[in-house]
Design a protein around this motif. Structure first.
Motif: not given
Length: 162
Positions: A37-38, A41, A45, A50-51
């Motif tokens: 996820a990081s 994301n 960005r 955003t996701d």
């Protein structure tokens, strides 16, 4: 993984009868989720998204021409609440990536549509997103990816999630 091993050892010391194998597996899945996820994301960005915003744009893009869906169709495909959908759409509209318009033939129907700017952006982001995913999975062979995909699919089906 040192943290997970330490946690396992601590439980083994404190409550040796405890079977922590489920905790170990779920913990690893959580670490993987946070890591992936990081990374994803960070990709979003780079494009000012955003996701959640990417999810809307990607859903509209993959719907095909004319790249529009009703808010209810978006909700069905994205599995989010109507409140969070409204805020996502408002932000994307302010950035010029989507428009909201009333149906020409039926005033009760509203459409969310990708703008030309949103279409260009969604095409850029999806390519970069797939590169990020490829990088994240590059530690696995093709065979390992297929095996993991099958196992996770089986799990999701048994849980009634797929």
């Amino acid at each position: 993984m040192q943290n997970l091993e330490r946690i396992k050892q601590q439980w083994a010391k404190e409550l040796p009868e405890l079977d922590t194998s489920t905790m170990e597996l779920v913990g690893r899945l959580q670490v993987i989720h946070k890591h992936m996820a990081s990374a994803m994301n960070n990709t979003f960005r780079q494009f000012g998204l955003t996701d959640a915003g990417f999810d809307v744009l990607a859903t509209l893009r993959r719907s095909g021409k004319p790249y529009r869906l009703t808010p209810n169709q978006l909700l069905e495909q994205m599995l989010v609440t109507s409140g969070s959908m409204t805020s996502r759409l408002t932000l994307l509209q302010k950035k010029g990536f989507v428009t909201r318009e009333q149906d020409e033939n039926d005033g009760r129907v509203n459409w969310v549509k990708l703008t030309d700017k949103g279409l260009v952006l969604s095409n850029q982001v999806i390519h970069q997103h797939l590169q990020t995913q490829e990088r994240l999975l590059s530690v696995l062979s093709e065979s390992e990816r297929l095996q993991l995909t099958e196992q996770l699919s089986r799990y999701l089906k048994r849980q009634g999630l797929e």
